[in-house]
Write an enzyme that holds these catalytic residues in place. Structure first.
Site, PDB file in Angstrom:
ATOM      1  N   LYS A   1      42.574 -16.732  -2.554  1.00  0.00           N
ATOM      2  CA  LYS A   1      41.439 -17.817  -2.073  1.00  0.00           C
ATOM      3  C   LYS A   1      40.975 -17.057  -1.120  1.00  0.00           C
ATOM      4  O   LYS A   1      40.331 -16.159  -0.347  1.00  0.00           O
ATOM      5  CB  LYS A   1      41.897 -18.511  -0.746  1.00  0.00           C
ATOM      6  CG  LYS A   1      40.874 -20.052  -0.996  1.00  0.00           C
ATOM      7  CD  LYS A   1      39.776 -19.859  -1.112  1.00  0.00           C
ATOM      8  CE  LYS A   1      39.026 -20.070  -0.101  1.00  0.00           C
ATOM      9  NZ  LYS A   1      37.815 -19.399   0.315  1.00  0.00           N
TER      10      LYS A   1
ATOM     11  N   GLU B   1      44.221 -10.511  10.385  1.00  0.00           N
ATOM     12  CA  GLU B   1      43.584  -9.493  10.704  1.00  0.00           C
ATOM     13  C   GLU B   1      42.363  -9.502  11.014  1.00  0.00           C
ATOM     14  O   GLU B   1      41.667 -10.329   9.903  1.00  0.00           O
ATOM     15  CB  GLU B   1      43.625  -8.883   9.316  1.00  0.00           C
ATOM     16  CG  GLU B   1      44.607  -8.398   8.658  1.00  0.00           C
ATOM     17  CD  GLU B   1      45.165  -6.801   9.356  1.00  0.00           C
ATOM     18  OE1 GLU B   1      44.307  -6.474  10.353  1.00  0.00           O
ATOM     19  OE2 GLU B   1      46.535  -6.344   9.532  1.00  0.00           O
TER      20      GLU B   1
ATOM     21  N   CYS C   1      34.747  -4.405   9.532  1.00  0.00           N
ATOM     22  CA  CYS C   1      35.697  -4.875  11.077  1.00  0.00           C
ATOM     23  C   CYS C   1      36.182  -3.546  12.150  1.00  0.00           C
ATOM     24  O   CYS C   1      36.400  -3.791  13.372  1.00  0.00           O
ATOM     25  CB  CYS C   1      36.960  -5.800  11.018  1.00  0.00           C
ATOM     26  SG  CYS C   1      37.739  -4.652   9.010  1.00  0.00           S
TER      27      CYS C   1
ATOM     28  N   GLU D   1      31.644 -10.333  18.271  1.00  0.00           N
ATOM     29  CA  GLU D   1      31.689  -9.179  17.024  1.00  0.00           C
ATOM     30  C   GLU D   1      30.085  -9.369  16.365  1.00  0.00           C
ATOM     31  O   GLU D   1      29.695 -10.822  15.928  1.00  0.00           O
ATOM     32  CB  GLU D   1      32.919  -9.933  16.235  1.00  0.00           C
ATOM     33  CG  GLU D   1      32.098  -8.741  14.959  1.00  0.00           C
ATOM     34  CD  GLU D   1      33.697  -8.838  14.510  1.00  0.00           C
ATOM     35  OE1 GLU D   1      33.709 -10.212  13.615  1.00  0.00           O
ATOM     36  OE2 GLU D   1      33.842  -8.233  13.256  1.00  0.00           O
TER      37      GLU D   1
HETATM   38  P1  NAD Z   1      35.659 -16.704   7.937  1.00  0.00           P
HETATM   39  O1  NAD Z   1      37.025 -16.632   9.029  1.00  0.00           O
HETATM   40  O2  NAD Z   1      35.161 -17.182   7.497  1.00  0.00           O
HETATM   41  O3  NAD Z   1      36.599 -16.702   5.918  1.00  0.00           O
HETATM   42  C1  NAD Z   1      37.372 -16.016   5.293  1.00  0.00           C
HETATM   43  C2  NAD Z   1      38.604 -16.774   4.457  1.00  0.00           C
HETATM   44  O4  NAD Z   1      38.701 -17.544   5.289  1.00  0.00           O
HETATM   45  C3  NAD Z   1      37.456 -17.144   3.560  1.00  0.00           C
HETATM   46  O5  NAD Z   1      37.840 -17.236   2.264  1.00  0.00           O
HETATM   47  C4  NAD Z   1      37.420 -18.727   4.288  1.00  0.00           C
HETATM   48  O6  NAD Z   1      36.481 -19.277   2.512  1.00  0.00           O
HETATM   49  C5  NAD Z   1      38.911 -19.068   4.272  1.00  0.00           C
HETATM   50  N1  NAD Z   1      38.398 -20.033   4.966  1.00  0.00           N
HETATM   51  C6  NAD Z   1      37.710 -20.479   6.426  1.00  0.00           C
HETATM   52  N2  NAD Z   1      37.970 -21.566   7.315  1.00  0.00           N
HETATM   53  C7  NAD Z   1      38.929 -21.985   6.595  1.00  0.00           C
HETATM   54  C8  NAD Z   1      40.428 -22.840   6.715  1.00  0.00           C
HETATM   55  N3  NAD Z   1      40.214 -23.866   7.278  1.00  0.00           N
HETATM   56  N4  NAD Z   1      41.353 -22.606   6.493  1.00  0.00           N
HETATM   57  C9  NAD Z   1      41.903 -21.690   4.580  1.00  0.00           C
HETATM   58  N5  NAD Z   1      40.781 -20.739   5.364  1.00  0.00           N
HETATM   59  C10 NAD Z   1      39.582 -20.736   5.761  1.00  0.00           C
HETATM   60  O7  NAD Z   1      34.828 -14.696   7.591  1.00  0.00           O
HETATM   61  P2  NAD Z   1      33.970 -14.007   6.686  1.00  0.00           P
HETATM   62  O8  NAD Z   1      33.029 -14.370   7.411  1.00  0.00           O
HETATM   63  O9  NAD Z   1      35.009 -14.193   5.079  1.00  0.00           O
HETATM   64  O10 NAD Z   1      34.531 -12.151   6.944  1.00  0.00           O
HETATM   65  C11 NAD Z   1      34.363 -11.798   8.401  1.00  0.00           C
HETATM   66  C12 NAD Z   1      35.217 -11.567   9.256  1.00  0.00           C
HETATM   67  O11 NAD Z   1      37.101 -11.067   8.945  1.00  0.00           O
HETATM   68  C13 NAD Z   1      35.143 -10.318  10.458  1.00  0.00           C
HETATM   69  O12 NAD Z   1      35.558 -11.117  11.647  1.00  0.00           O
HETATM   70  C14 NAD Z   1      36.022  -9.350  10.403  1.00  0.00           C
HETATM   71  O13 NAD Z   1      35.698  -8.860  11.359  1.00  0.00           O
HETATM   72  C15 NAD Z   1      36.590  -9.350   9.456  1.00  0.00           C
HETATM   73  N6  NAD Z   1      37.609  -8.583   8.823  1.00  0.00           N
HETATM   74  C16 NAD Z   1      38.554  -8.717   9.552  1.00  0.00           C
HETATM   75  C17 NAD Z   1      39.531  -6.830   8.958  1.00  0.00           C
HETATM   76  C18 NAD Z   1      40.018  -6.923   9.032  1.00  0.00           C
HETATM   77  O14 NAD Z   1      41.652  -5.925   8.281  1.00  0.00           O
HETATM   78  N7  NAD Z   1      40.832  -6.971  10.220  1.00  0.00           N
HETATM   79  C19 NAD Z   1      38.641  -6.812   7.713  1.00  0.00           C
HETATM   80  C20 NAD Z   1      37.708  -7.362   7.033  1.00  0.00           C
HETATM   81  C21 NAD Z   1      36.749  -8.988   7.778  1.00  0.00           C
END
Ligand code: NAD
Length: 490
Positions: free
Chosen positions: A181, A254, A288, A385
């Site tokens: 997804k 992650e 991140c 963040e």
């Molecule tokens: P997000 O949590 O808003 O969304 C991530 C994904 O989850 C998207 O595909 C979204 O559609 C999906 N999603 C949202 N609600 C959901 C639910 N209830 N059930 C299932 N799926 C759902 O994050 P984002 O804004 O896309 O990404 C940024 C975040 O990701 C930041 O916090 C960043 O630090 C983190 N990040 C972490 C790493 C790592 O390796 N630690 C790497 C990259 C990004």
């Protein structure tokens, strides 16, 4: 320097289910963050379509899990070859969809994601069980590593090609099938990847259902999903884990970070400043592991901040497709507003703006590279963040205090220290609460080195040998070699 042609999709994007391109239940527009204008139409999968994807992955599992290691190894290697074959196309796509500066995409995202597929291709033959020595001479016990089943991979919008590789390369190497997804803000990259490799993989081994949180929620709560792996934010992780609880589905998370870089009084300032700039402004600060906090020894703080601000001021902000752009737009209008709201709040909390803190232009979602200075020790920007080109500096006098402050966030992903003193480097590295500690460098995530965090940064490790173990489970085969076992009943 040239402005590259924007990526043009061949048509409206569809879903990839069971090896076929399928009409989605709904549709939404993808916005180019440099222009603020629509550039593609993406599919919104229904809950039923998410279920169909899981069913297709389950069917494909029967043969994929028994496919030879040579087969899986070759396919993962070929995927890497194909990614590397046309870096310019990927760069234009990532710049158009994601706002990633085009000069970064072809030298970072493309080789890094190919390297991940090559790394797990190599590991495929090493995923093995064991023969277990036991007391009973009439037993033969061995274990094998079995795939878990259908993996639901939920992706973020930043670095979509790398985060995709981080999940599907180990999942496929271990014999699982996958339903991805993608983020609603970075879907085209994932679907273009599918188009690139679809003839390499048997139907149903890799499936993509695009859409927003509802599509993700339908996928991760499906009872036939064996593992949920998310890269995303903490609130999403909590919702997913709550949903997965009823089906007892295990998960890997992650999540975000608030990386603190400690600069000691004896640091090589030229290199430390360049590294700190790189650490926050690479990938538009949407990383991140970004160095979003600077802890500066009081004796070098003023000079460090002056040099840092001078570089930050000189950074060229603009269209991600422009070869001269060093910092592109933030990924979406919503995220742009979120970052600006963080900055507005910082001002009300008395944080000093040393440079930046300004939107740029009126169309795209730009923010100038920003350097803040907090003297209170309590501003919200120190622990929340922001996920944009914003770093916040503090000064310290004692190293114990610096470490305590670095650890004083909910997160524990990346941290680091610049120092000429080897002993200090090791002592500080030992005390930092983080999954990754960099010494005299920042932003180095080679395949093979565990990537992941502690505390609110999540759990599980990507990019390494341990990852393959997380995508598989031990199965024990315990064989009686003929002798009668002690009987308690007659
Ligand atoms: P997000 O949590 O808003 O969304 C991530 C994904 O989850 C998207 O595909 C979204 O559609 C999906 N999603 C949202 N609600 C959901 C639910 N209830 N059930 C299932 N799926 C759902 O994050 P984002 O804004 O896309 O990404 C940024 C975040 O990701 C930041 O916090 C960043 O630090 C983190 N990040 C972490 C790493 C790592 O390796 N630690 C790497 C990259 C990004």
């Amino acid at each position: 320097m040239p402005v590259h042609t924007r990526f043009e999709p061949a048509g409206d994007y569809r879903l990839f289910l069971g090896g076929q391109w399928r009409q989605p239940a709904g549709a939404f527009e993808a916005i180019d963050p440099s222009t603020g204008k629509p550039w593609a139409v993406l599919g919104q999968a229904s809950a039923e379509q998410a279920g169909e994807a899981v069913a297709a992955a389950r069917t494909a599992l029967r043969t994929w899990r028994r496919s030879t290691v040579a087969n899986r190894q070759r396919i993962l290697w070929q995927i890497a070859d194909r990614i590397e074959a046309d870096p310019d196309r990927w760069a234009r796509l990532l710049a158009t969809e994601n706002g990633r500066p085009i000069r970064e995409a072809s030298v970072a995202d493309v080789p890094d994601s190919a390297a991940i597929f090559r790394f797990f291709s190599g590991l495929t033959r090493d995923l093995r069980g064991d023969q277990v020595p036991v007391e009973d001479p009439h037993s033969l016990v061995y274990s094998t590593r079995e795939p878990l089943g259908v993996v639901a991979a939920v992706l973020p919008w930043n670095s979509p090609l790398i985060t995709l590789a981080n999940k599907i390369a180990p999942a496929l190497a271990a014999g699982n099938t996958v339903v991805v997804k993608p983020s609603e803000f970075a879907t085209a990259s994932v679907l273009e990847f599918c188009a690139l490799v679809e003839d390499l993989l048997p139907p149903g081994v890799l499936n993509v259902v695009s859409g927003g949180p509802e599509t993700g929620a339908a996928l991760v709560s499906h009872p036939d999903v064996a593992l949920v792996t998310l890269t995303g934010g903490g609130p999403t992780a909590r919702r997913i884990m709550a949903g997965a609880a009823s089906a007892l589905t295990p998960s890997l998370m992650e999540l975000g970070g608030k990386g603190a870089l400690i600069v000691a009084h004896d640091a090589d300032l030229d290199r430390a400043v360049t590294d700190a700039v790189n650490g926050i402004y690479l990938a538009n600060g949407e990383a991140c592991v970004a160095a979003s906090r600077l802890l500066l020894h009081e004796s070098i703080a003023e000079e460090f901040l002056g040099r840092f601000a001078a570089i930050a001021d000189s950074i060229r902000v603009g269209d991600a497709l422009d070869e001269s752009t060093q910092l592109g737009p933030l990924v979406s209008r919503q995220h742009h507003e979120r970052v600006l709201a963080h900055l507005a709040r910082a001002r009300t909390e008395g944080v000093r703006v040393l440079t930046g803190d300004a939107p740029v232009g009126s169309d795209g979602f730009f923010v100038r590279p920003t350097l803040l200075h907090d003297t209170s020790g309590g501003a919200s920007v120190l622990s929340e963040e922001i996920f944009g080109p914003v770093t916040v500096a503090e000064t310290f006098t004692g190293y114990d205090d610096a470490v305590a402050r670095a650890n004083n966030t909910p997160y524990g992903l990346a941290a680091g220290v610049w120092t000429a003193d080897l002993t200090r480097a090791h002592l500080i590295a030992r005390e930092l609460d983080a999954g990754i500690v960099w010494v005299n460098k920042w932003f180095d995530l080679p395949a093979g080195v565990p990537m992941g965090g502690v505390k609110a940064s999540g759990f599980g490790r990507e990019l390494c040998w341990e990852t393959l173990l997380q995508y598989s489970a031990a199965k024990v085969v315990n064989i009686g070699l003929g002798a009668q076992r002690v009987s308690l009943w007659g």
